[in-house]
Motif scaffolding. Structure first.
Motif, PDB file in Angstrom:
ATOM      1  N   CYS A  52     -26.361   2.609  58.222  1.00 15.42           N
ATOM      2  CA  CYS A  52     -27.393   3.270  58.760  1.00 15.42           C
ATOM      3  C   CYS A  52     -29.035   2.395  58.607  1.00 15.42           C
ATOM      4  O   CYS A  52     -29.738   2.676  59.309  1.00 15.42           O
ATOM      5  N   THR A  53     -28.933   1.353  57.678  1.00 21.48           N
ATOM      6  CA  THR A  53     -30.279   0.925  57.365  1.00 21.48           C
ATOM      7  C   THR A  53     -30.980   0.145  58.449  1.00 21.48           C
ATOM      8  O   THR A  53     -32.429   0.352  58.646  1.00 21.48           O
ATOM      9  N   PRO A  54     -30.218  -0.621  59.261  1.00 23.42           N
ATOM     10  CA  PRO A  54     -31.122  -1.206  60.441  1.00 23.42           C
ATOM     11  C   PRO A  54     -31.968  -0.198  61.382  1.00 23.42           C
ATOM     12  O   PRO A  54     -32.938  -0.233  61.632  1.00 23.42           O
ATOM     13  N   GLY A  55     -31.204   0.699  61.554  1.00 23.13           N
ATOM     14  CA  GLY A  55     -31.682   1.744  62.433  1.00 23.13           C
ATOM     15  C   GLY A  55     -32.712   2.728  61.713  1.00 23.13           C
ATOM     16  O   GLY A  55     -33.640   2.898  62.419  1.00 23.13           O
ATOM     17  N   MET A  56     -32.579   3.003  60.538  1.00 23.80           N
ATOM     18  CA  MET A  56     -33.456   3.567  59.724  1.00 23.80           C
ATOM     19  C   MET A  56     -34.644   3.003  59.704  1.00 23.80           C
ATOM     20  O   MET A  56     -35.766   3.539  59.836  1.00 23.80           O
ATOM     21  N   ILE A  57     -34.705   1.471  59.431  1.00 21.30           N
ATOM     22  CA  ILE A  57     -35.824   0.953  59.243  1.00 21.30           C
ATOM     23  C   ILE A  57     -36.628   0.695  60.623  1.00 21.30           C
ATOM     24  O   ILE A  57     -37.886   0.865  60.716  1.00 21.30           O
ATOM     25  N   THR A  58     -36.032   0.200  61.610  1.00 20.04           N
ATOM     26  CA  THR A  58     -36.467   0.342  62.923  1.00 20.04           C
ATOM     27  C   THR A  58     -37.161   1.275  63.423  1.00 20.04           C
ATOM     28  O   THR A  58     -38.342   1.704  63.825  1.00 20.04           O
ATOM     29  N   ARG A  59     -36.262   2.536  63.104  1.00 17.66           N
ATOM     30  CA  ARG A  59     -37.103   3.915  63.539  1.00 17.66           C
ATOM     31  C   ARG A  59     -38.229   4.222  62.529  1.00 17.66           C
ATOM     32  O   ARG A  59     -39.460   4.467  63.102  1.00 17.66           O
ATOM     33  N   ALA A  60     -38.417   3.933  61.077  1.00 16.53           N
ATOM     34  CA  ALA A  60     -39.425   4.202  60.256  1.00 16.53           C
ATOM     35  C   ALA A  60     -40.499   3.190  60.695  1.00 16.53           C
ATOM     36  O   ALA A  60     -41.590   3.760  60.690  1.00 16.53           O
ATOM     37  N   TYR A  61     -40.202   2.190  61.298  1.00 20.62           N
ATOM     38  CA  TYR A  61     -41.447   1.229  61.807  1.00 20.62           C
ATOM     39  C   TYR A  61     -42.117   1.727  62.828  1.00 20.62           C
ATOM     40  O   TYR A  61     -43.397   1.787  62.772  1.00 20.62           O
ATOM     41  N   ARG A  62     -41.712   2.493  63.709  1.00 17.59           N
ATOM     42  CA  ARG A  62     -42.280   3.048  64.805  1.00 17.59           C
ATOM     43  C   ARG A  62     -42.999   4.301  64.326  1.00 17.59           C
ATOM     44  O   ARG A  62     -44.144   4.564  64.636  1.00 17.59           O
ATOM     45  N   LEU A  63     -42.243   4.986  63.320  1.00 15.09           N
ATOM     46  CA  LEU A  63     -43.005   6.341  62.840  1.00 15.09           C
ATOM     47  C   LEU A  63     -44.445   5.941  62.168  1.00 15.09           C
ATOM     48  O   LEU A  63     -45.163   6.749  62.435  1.00 15.09           O
ATOM     49  N   LEU A  64     -44.226   5.005  61.351  1.00 16.63           N
ATOM     50  CA  LEU A  64     -45.502   4.638  60.765  1.00 16.63           C
ATOM     51  C   LEU A  64     -46.351   3.919  61.753  1.00 16.63           C
ATOM     52  O   LEU A  64     -47.508   3.795  61.195  1.00 16.63           O
ATOM     53  N   GLN A  65     -46.090   3.422  62.890  1.00 19.40           N
ATOM     54  CA  GLN A  65     -47.216   2.763  63.702  1.00 19.40           C
ATOM     55  C   GLN A  65     -47.624   4.096  64.121  1.00 19.40           C
ATOM     56  O   GLN A  65     -49.053   4.083  64.774  1.00 19.40           O
ATOM     57  N   GLU A  66     -47.012   5.121  64.473  1.00 18.32           N
ATOM     58  CA  GLU A  66     -47.873   6.213  65.143  1.00 18.32           C
ATOM     59  C   GLU A  66     -48.359   7.349  64.072  1.00 18.32           C
ATOM     60  O   GLU A  66     -49.216   7.953  64.416  1.00 18.32           O
ATOM     61  N   ASN A  67     -48.044   7.275  62.713  1.00 22.02           N
ATOM     62  CA  ASN A  67     -48.515   8.286  61.726  1.00 22.02           C
ATOM     63  C   ASN A  67     -48.618   7.069  60.511  1.00 22.02           C
ATOM     64  O   ASN A  67     -47.698   7.148  59.592  1.00 22.02           O
ATOM     65  N   LYS A  68     -49.779   6.883  60.202  1.00 15.21           N
ATOM     66  CA  LYS A  68     -49.814   5.768  59.216  1.00 15.21           C
ATOM     67  C   LYS A  68     -49.670   6.491  57.728  1.00 15.21           C
ATOM     68  O   LYS A  68     -49.334   5.749  56.741  1.00 15.21           O
ATOM     69  N   ASN A  69     -49.994   7.717  57.680  1.00 14.25           N
ATOM     70  CA  ASN A  69     -49.839   8.510  56.269  1.00 14.25           C
ATOM     71  C   ASN A  69     -48.945   9.711  56.407  1.00 14.25           C
ATOM     72  O   ASN A  69     -49.500  10.737  56.269  1.00 14.25           O
ATOM     73  N   PRO A  70     -47.692   9.706  56.872  1.00 15.54           N
ATOM     74  CA  PRO A  70     -46.837  10.926  57.155  1.00 15.54           C
ATOM     75  C   PRO A  70     -46.510  11.709  55.786  1.00 15.54           C
ATOM     76  O   PRO A  70     -46.435  11.084  54.911  1.00 15.54           O
ATOM     77  N   SER A  71     -46.374  12.773  56.026  1.00 11.08           N
ATOM     78  CA  SER A  71     -46.064  13.709  54.750  1.00 11.08           C
ATOM     79  C   SER A  71     -44.724  13.744  54.612  1.00 11.08           C
ATOM     80  O   SER A  71     -43.845  13.076  55.576  1.00 11.08           O
ATOM     81  N   GLU A  72     -43.964  14.107  53.517  1.00 11.25           N
ATOM     82  CA  GLU A  72     -42.473  14.154  53.443  1.00 11.25           C
ATOM     83  C   GLU A  72     -41.731  14.826  54.478  1.00 11.25           C
ATOM     84  O   GLU A  72     -41.040  14.326  55.136  1.00 11.25           O
ATOM     85  N   GLU A  73     -42.479  15.920  54.726  1.00 11.04           N
ATOM     86  CA  GLU A  73     -41.820  16.745  56.086  1.00 11.04           C
ATOM     87  C   GLU A  73     -41.932  15.984  57.429  1.00 11.04           C
ATOM     88  O   GLU A  73     -40.979  16.027  58.025  1.00 11.04           O
ATOM     89  N   GLU A  74     -43.175  15.175  57.429  1.00 15.34           N
ATOM     90  CA  GLU A  74     -43.123  14.397  58.768  1.00 15.34           C
ATOM     91  C   GLU A  74     -42.134  13.207  58.534  1.00 15.34           C
ATOM     92  O   GLU A  74     -41.656  13.004  59.767  1.00 15.34           O
TER      93      GLU A  74
END
Lengths: 166, 288
Positions: free
Chosen positions: A105-127
């Protein structure tokens, strides 16, 4: 069926190709372009292993036709590492925090997390958990994936990562 | 899982899309975000010979205020809707609902127009549109017509759309400032369709319900507008006895199928539970 001409940028490189309209983006990337980082997990839009970044959106490439991506700018796991070849903070985070076991799952996880961190630089655990809810992992129980993303967010923000007490 | 072969079209105007679909007749299907249609095509449950992709049509994008209405282009994605300040400030139930649809990747591509036009009883937005009293703008070979959401849904996957029609926009009257709202959805996991869900919009005046509208998701072949239940609540302070009566009236109009989400009776009861929760939350949010 007549093939369509498509042109798209993948990991910074322009690709021109002929595709059948019914060719899914994941099959185009893996079978025609030999870009095998995005994985085929469920092939039913559930698991997120095929996630790629398309024009600033995380998408499941098993549910997009290659013709729909004509003109798009795409990034896959192959394009996540830093320009100098060192690991991206997310890749480092997954290594340091043991964010993977089998790694499927890792390539998908990292690619998704990449965009998440572009949109939210400091997400909470829940986010983070809500933000990766379209990606399934059958090994880790997600705990270390969440930590890996927290590690990456901290590194990108230039602060020391503090693991929450368990 | 490879879909059947089809020819791909990408018109750049509604006029061209409607012209193409009129010419193609039953051989053509409109493609919006594709997150209902493409899975069906992969299973070969849908085998259109032509796909008319609406993604290249600029006039189907964005949202704008028009008098006391907000008009949302059919191709606005759930992700764009969630990020829209205009929609979130004027009709916050839309964002609350969008966030409960599928998962992030699906929301980046899935559209509001596709969600309301597909006629899938599991989709969340149709009941919300009935609750809000929305109107759909539909363009066909004979021109534009407007269809109330409350009259649009005829059966599972059967709507007032005819072959060749394109749903171009959703027009929603802005609820009064200070209204209360909630969309309560019971689901087994993120990404699932509702076991049952309820949408509520209400206004309170002096502690009493002034107006109330209720929509229910996935507890019948179509989304439901629970008019009788809402009437029972108007004029009340949402006291327990009145809410119980309204819940019973809402449960009475459900006719869910038994499926992996549970037996029919359970889903009916859950519709009632979702309604009671939505009413409580809407009341807490209402001013006045």
């Amino acid at each position: 069926m007549a093939k369509s001409q498509v042109s798209m940028k993948v990991n910074g490189k322009t690709i021109e190709a002929l595709v059948e309209p019914r060719t899914l983006l994941i099959h185009f990337l893996r079978d025609q372009q030999n870009i095998t980082g995005p994985h085929i997990g469920c092939e039913t839009s559930h698991c997120g292993a095929c996630t790629v970044d398309l024009d600033g959106k995380s998408v499941k490439s098993c549910t997009v036709f290659a013709v729909q991506a004509n003109g798009a700018d795409i990034r896959t796991i192959e394009g996540v590492a830093n320009a100098d070849g060192t690991l991206h903070a997310l890749q480092e985070g997954f290594r340091e925090m043991h964010g993977l076991q089998c790694g499927f799952c890792t390539p998908g996880m990292i690619t998704r997390a990449y965009r998440l961190l572009q949109e939210n630089k400091n997400p909470s655990e829940e986010e983070i958990r809500f933000g990766i809810s379209g990606n399934l992992c059958r090994c880790t129980g997600y705990q270390n994936i969440v930590k890996a993303i927290q590690f990456a967010a901290a590194k990108l923000n230039g602060v020391q990562f503090q693991e929450a007490a368990e | 899982m490879i879909p059947g072969a089809f020819a791909y079209h990408r018109p750049t105007s509604v006029k061209d899309a409607v012209g193409l679909l009129a010419k193609l007749g039953d051989e053509g299907r409109a493609l919006a975000g594709g997150h209902s249609l493409i899975p069906m095509m992969k299973l070969r449950l849908a085998t259109p010979a032509n796909l008319v992709d609406l993604a290249g049509i600029a006039e189907l994008k964005g949202a704008r205020a028009d008098g006391n209405d907000i008009v949302i282009g059919a191709m606005m994605t759930q992700h764009e809707l969630i990020g829209s300040d205009l929609l979130t400030s004027k009709i916050p139930i839309l964002r609350e609902t969008s966030l409960q649809i599928a998962d992030p990747q699906v929301r980046y591509l899935g559209t509001l127009g596709g969600n309301v036009a597909n006629g899938d009883p599991g989709n969340d937005m149709p009941a919300v549109m009935m609750c809000l009293g929305a109107t759909y703008h539909v363009m066909g070979a004979k021109g534009e017509r407007r269809i109330a959401a409350r009259e649009f849904y005829q059966g599972a996957y059967f709507t007032a759309l005819e072959t060749g029609d394109v749903l171009t926009a959703i027009r929603i009257p802005v609820p009064p400032a200070g209204h209360g709202y909630a969309y309560e959805k019971l689901k087994r996991k993120i990404g699932d369709y509702a076991t049952a869900a309820a949408a509520v919009i209400l206004t309170m005046t002096g502690g009493k319900v002034g107006t109330c509208s209720i929509g229910l998701t996935n507890v019948a072949e179509t989304p439901l507008w629970a008019q009788d239940a809402a009437k029972i609540l108007v004029g009340s302070a949402l006291d327990a006895a009145t809410v119980k009566k309204a819940v019973a009236a809402a449960e009475a109009i459900t006719a869910p199928a038994a499926d992996a989400r549970g037996p029919a009776q359970y889903r009916t009861k859950m519709a009632g539970v979702m309604l009671a929760r939505a009413l409580a939350r809407a009341k807490a949010r209402a001013r006045g």
